[in-house]
Motif scaffolding. Structure first.
Motif, short mmCIF file in Angstrom:
data_model
loop_
_atom_site.label_atom_id
_atom_site.label_comp_id
_atom_site.label_asym_id
_atom_site.label_seq_id
_atom_site.Cartn_x
_atom_site.Cartn_y
_atom_site.Cartn_z
N LEU A 174 0.94 -1.02 -0.06
CA LEU A 174 0.71 0.04 0.08
C LEU A 174 0.77 1.60 0.25
O LEU A 174 0.42 2.20 -0.55
CB LEU A 174 -1.07 -0.61 1.43
N LEU A 175 1.72 1.08 0.51
CA LEU A 175 3.01 2.18 1.26
C LEU A 175 3.49 2.69 -0.19
O LEU A 175 3.68 3.12 -0.61
CB LEU A 175 3.79 2.20 2.67
N ARG A 176 3.74 1.54 -0.63
CA ARG A 176 5.14 1.66 -2.18
C ARG A 176 4.52 2.11 -3.21
O ARG A 176 4.27 2.95 -3.90
CB ARG A 176 5.52 0.46 -2.68
N SER A 177 2.90 2.09 -3.39
CA SER A 177 1.80 2.21 -4.62
C SER A 177 1.33 3.52 -4.15
O SER A 177 1.86 4.87 -5.14
CB SER A 177 0.31 1.58 -4.57
N LEU A 178 0.72 3.67 -2.82
CA LEU A 178 0.66 5.59 -2.77
C LEU A 178 2.08 6.05 -2.78
O LEU A 178 1.92 7.46 -3.19
CB LEU A 178 0.36 6.03 -1.12
N LEU A 179 3.08 6.16 -2.25
CA LEU A 179 4.18 6.74 -2.57
C LEU A 179 5.07 6.53 -3.88
O LEU A 179 5.36 7.92 -4.07
CB LEU A 179 5.73 6.65 -2.04
N GLY A 180 4.87 5.72 -5.15
CA GLY A 180 5.01 5.61 -6.00
C GLY A 180 3.87 6.85 -6.62
O GLY A 180 4.60 7.54 -7.94
N MET A 181 2.85 6.46 -6.29
CA MET A 181 1.70 7.91 -7.14
C MET A 181 2.77 9.33 -6.77
O MET A 181 2.56 10.47 -7.92
CB MET A 181 -0.09 7.74 -6.04
N LEU A 182 3.15 9.70 -5.75
CA LEU A 182 3.41 11.10 -5.88
C LEU A 182 4.91 11.38 -6.02
O LEU A 182 4.40 11.90 -6.28
CB LEU A 182 3.39 10.90 -3.94
N SER A 183 5.25 10.12 -6.38
CA SER A 183 6.91 10.35 -7.12
C SER A 183 6.41 10.68 -8.67
O SER A 183 6.96 11.60 -9.21
CB SER A 183 7.55 8.91 -6.91
N ASP A 184 5.49 10.17 -9.17
CA ASP A 184 4.57 9.66 -10.56
C ASP A 184 4.25 11.13 -10.94
O ASP A 184 4.60 11.60 -11.75
CB ASP A 184 3.63 8.81 -10.74
N LEU A 185 3.21 12.50 -9.93
CA LEU A 185 2.84 13.16 -9.64
C LEU A 185 4.26 14.29 -9.54
O LEU A 185 3.46 15.29 -9.50
CB LEU A 185 1.41 13.11 -8.99
N GLN A 186 4.79 13.64 -9.07
CA GLN A 186 5.81 15.05 -9.22
C GLN A 186 5.84 15.77 -7.44
O GLN A 186 5.86 17.11 -7.75
CB GLN A 186 6.32 15.83 -9.86
N VAL A 187 5.25 15.64 -7.24
CA VAL A 187 4.70 15.85 -5.53
C VAL A 187 5.56 15.52 -4.16
O VAL A 187 5.40 15.85 -3.34
CB VAL A 187 3.75 15.69 -4.89
N TYR A 188 6.36 14.34 -4.52
CA TYR A 188 6.42 13.32 -3.48
C TYR A 188 7.80 14.20 -2.41
O TYR A 188 7.52 14.21 -1.79
CB TYR A 188 7.70 12.29 -4.77
N ARG A 189 8.49 15.48 -3.26
CA ARG A 189 9.92 16.05 -2.32
C ARG A 189 9.10 17.04 -1.26
O ARG A 189 8.93 17.13 -0.43
CB ARG A 189 10.49 16.40 -3.50
N ASP A 190 7.97 17.68 -1.74
CA ASP A 190 7.46 19.06 -1.99
C ASP A 190 6.32 18.21 -0.36
O ASP A 190 6.35 19.08 0.27
CB ASP A 190 6.53 20.17 -2.41
N SER A 191 5.42 17.88 -0.14
CA SER A 191 4.53 17.47 0.20
C SER A 191 4.63 15.94 0.95
O SER A 191 4.22 16.23 1.96
CB SER A 191 3.53 16.20 -0.83
N PHE A 192 5.97 15.53 0.57
CA PHE A 192 5.96 13.88 1.59
C PHE A 192 7.62 14.11 2.28
O PHE A 192 7.69 14.09 3.47
CB PHE A 192 5.78 12.90 1.08
#
Length: 720
Positions: A174-192
């Motif tokens: 579940l975490l792998r999928s959601l963190l992959g989502m943030l990464s794909d949407l290019q908000v991983y660094r700023d949001s998470f």
């Protein structure tokens, strides 16, 4: 450009085709079955694109997708955003994941229908995002960028990671999928990532402070290693690779960097004392990762060696075991560097420097004790070691010897002990003696060992002379019934022995004269000085039990021969007859009347010899051996003897300083005081204080070897 024979499409066809396509997109978005054949739909898109309606088609498709994505946000707003339980948060994350997975699947399906549009019109317009990128942009804009939704998602993820860090099991996929989502949407660094690293920093800062108080160092090190392993596993399992470096840096800083000095102060000494190889290896591995870790460890390592070694060297009560303790300590530290510190050159050099520092804290004594240790190993009767082991021990001793500054002290004591071994025939192995000599020569140069080599040469020459002397004696008209063996020692090579005049029997005196005539006839101009303190002989004796041979020193011989002339003698009578000095005589009588082989009886009985004691021949003496060695009671090396050896070294040093000063001045003619002192330090091979150099320079000025400059007192002139 269309072919001229191709009919134009009517507006009705275009509208109907779009409606058909929109229905198919709606079916995909609502997860219902599509009424039309996918190939038919693809062909329809191709036809529309061929008739220049691509811009309209792209705009309409984007609008349909946007409307659908906007509608998805409502399902997340149903959740309460305050006072949520872990289960609520987990349920929210699962719904978000489901929504994301559906969106990805739908976007892929839609793209496959509109592939012709994506590969022609969109590809030719660089400013337009592809259908897949449009899908990501819409999901990011309308769902993930919603402040409340994003906050809830990130907090839910952080909560799951914290639960896992506390030992609970979580759904990693579940975490792998959601963190992959943030990464794909290019908000991983700023949001998470920023929030994640801040929380990690806070967690490990508190944990480091707490555990440093609660746990001992080995436990703490294993904990840090486990935490690093866990975080690396998280990166492999579900975190983005870009997080690896800052995350590991954060753990190393909070669990190690902030506590480096405390860890080493609290635990390094114990780890080294107890030889905890596993923990020391771990300590080195962890410190090599942290910034400034190895230089800090290096300093503590150096300080530990100086402290521990200084205690061995500077504690007079431990002198007896000093050298063995030093060898054991060096072995132990070598093993730590080899096994735990990856043979790091800096640590090897620091160890050498530390050994050199502490071993010279106490001048002269270590050098003296190393010489005596070598003597104990090379002396006959040392059954502890085979030849290979002995060679290995000598190699180890040479390593310790290398650290000593005053090597001339070692030479003085080594020479004294070597002389005893050679003259009394106590050397365990000539090969081992030669091997040690070769090691010293290699280490210190030929000048250092020239006198020692001279001693061996004397012994070999003496053997040749004795062969000639025996032939000479056979040709004499009155052959002696005493077999004489003489060692001829060159005075400059051997230690100086105090001459002692004793009363020898006439037969011995006569034999000495015969030898003197023989020797001087071959070597005229030389002077022979006899040393009775070093002599020994074999006596034939008769007891009730039968004949025996006694192997004794020359002093013991003189005492025993008196009992051929009489039955009973007092202490004073023996002294007058033999001329042996009082303390030496007492030890001699003690060896004959109070030791294991009592060939004399003492009256009154007792362990010590007193002035009024009387002695008679023990006719009832019994022993299982035919030849019996009666050891002289060894007087332990007195403080005076040690002092005299040390004083001789200092005297030699003064001569060496004088010679060096004259040599330098003769070459330079004029030299300032500072340059002369600097040159002396380069040439002299032993430690010397500036004050001592100044005294020697003054002495040479007084003796007119050099003079001060009349105008510049700090400058010297050589006087030819």
């Amino acid at each position: 450009n269309l072919p001229p024979d191709r009919p134009k499409l009517s507006e009705n066809y275009t509208e109907d085709t779009w409606l058909k396509l929109r229905d198919a997109v709606g079916a995909i978005q609502n997860s219902t079955s599509i009424k039309y054949n996918l190939e038919e739909l693809y062909q329809a898109v191709e036809n529309l694109c061929s008739y220049k309606v691509s811009p309209t088609l792209y705009k309409q498709l984007r609008q349909v997708c946007e409307d659908h994505v906007q509608a998805q946000i409502h399902q997340f707003r149903e959740y309460p955003f305050d006072l949520c339980s872990s289960l609520d948060n987990l349920s929210f994350l699962k719904r978000m994941n489901r929504c994301w997975q559906d969106h990805c699947r739908q976007t892929i399906m839609i793209r496959s229908i509109f592939l012709f549009l994506d590969r022609t019109y969109v590809l030719q317009n660089s400013l337009l995002p592809s259908i897949w990128d449009t899908g990501l942009e819409l999901f990011r804009t309308h769902i993930v960028s919603d402040v409340a939704v994003q906050k809830r998602t990130v907090e839910g993820l952080l909560e799951q990671i914290e639960l896992e860090r506390n030992g609970e099991t979580i759904d990693r996929s579940l975490l792998r999928s959601l963190l992959g989502m943030l990464s794909d949407l290019q908000v991983y660094r700023d949001s998470f990532e920023e929030r994640f690293l801040t929380e990690t920093n806070r967690l490990y800062a508190a944990e480091g402070q707490r555990l440093m108080q609660e746990r001992d160092v080995p436990e703490y090190l294993h904990h840090v290693a486990r935490r690093l392993e866990e975080e690396n596993d998280r990166i492999m399992s579900y975190l983005d690779q870009s997080t690896q470096k800052p995350l590991i840096n954060c753990i190393e800083k909070q669990l190690l960097g902030e506590h480096m000095t405390a860890i080493l102060q609290k635990g390094l000494s114990n780890l080294l004392d107890e030889n905890r190889v596993t923990e020391l290896t771990l300590l080195y591995q962890l410190f090599s990762k942290g910034k400034g870790g190895l230089p800090t460890l290096l300093q503590f390592w150096r300080d530990y060696i100086k402290s521990f070694g200084g205690e061995i060297v500077c504690t007079p009560e431990k002198d007896k075991d000093m050298v063995q303790d030093l060898l054991d300590f060096k072995d132990k530290m070598d093993n730590v560097v080899q096994s735990c510190f990856a043979r790091n050159e800096a640590f090897i050099n620091a160890m050498k420097e530390a050994f050199e520092t502490f071993i010279n804290k106490r001048p002269n004594k270590p050098a003296e004790l190393i010489a005596k240790y070598v003597d104990s190993k090379l002396r006959a009767g040392n059954k502890e070691a085979t030849e290979e082991e002995l060679e290995r021990i000598l190699d180890k001793i040479m390593i310790i010897f290398r650290f000593i500054h005053g090597k001339d002290v070692f030479e003085a004591f080594y020479k004294k002990d070597l002389a005893k071994r050679l003259l009394v025939g106590k050397s365990a192995s000539v090969d081992a003696e030669k091997s040690m000599l070769s090691k010293l020569k290699h280490e210190c140069g030929a000048a250092f060992t020239s006198k020692l080599e001279g001693m061996f040469k004397d012994m070999e020459l003496s053997k040749d002379i004795m062969i000639q002397f025996k032939q000479y004696m056979q040709n004499q008209s009155e052959p002696s019934n005493i077999e004489l063996t003489v060692n001829i020692l060159t005075m400059g090579y051997w230690p100086s022995y105090t001459p002692m005049e004793v009363h020898l029997p006439s037969e011995m005196v006569k034999l000495q004269e015969v030898f003197k005539l023989f020797y001087l006839s071959k070597h005229s101009g030389r002077k022979l000085q006899w040393q009775p303190t070093l002599g020994h002989s074999v006596l034939k004796a008769e007891f009730k039990e039968g004949k025996k041979e006694l192997q004794v020193s020359l002093f013991q011989t003189l005492v025993l021969l008196m009992f051929n002339e009489g039955e009973d003698f007092g202490m004073e009578e023996i002294r007058t007859a033999t001329g042996i000095e009082e303390m030496e005589l007492k030890r001699t009588l003690q060896s004959l009347a109070c030791g294991k082989a009592r060939v004399l009886n003492k009256n009154p009985r007792g362990k010590d010899v007193e002035d009024g004691d009387r002695f008679n021949f023990n006719n009832d003496f019994k022993h299982k051996l035919f030849r019996i060695k009666i050891n002289q009671i060894q007087m332990k090396e007195t403080v005076e003897e040690q002092v005299s050896t040390t004083e001789r070294v200092f005297q030699d040093r003064q001569y060496q300083i004088d010679a060096a000063v004259v040599r330098i001045m003769k070459m330079r003619k004029i030299l300032s005081h500072n340059l002369l002192v600097s040159e002396l330090y380069n040439q002299l091979k032993f430690p010397v204080k500036p004050g001592d150099l100044k005294k020697r320079i003054e002495s040479l000025i007084d003796r007119d070897y050099m003079e001060r400059d009349k105008e510049t007192p700090n400058q010297y002139h050589y006087v030819a």
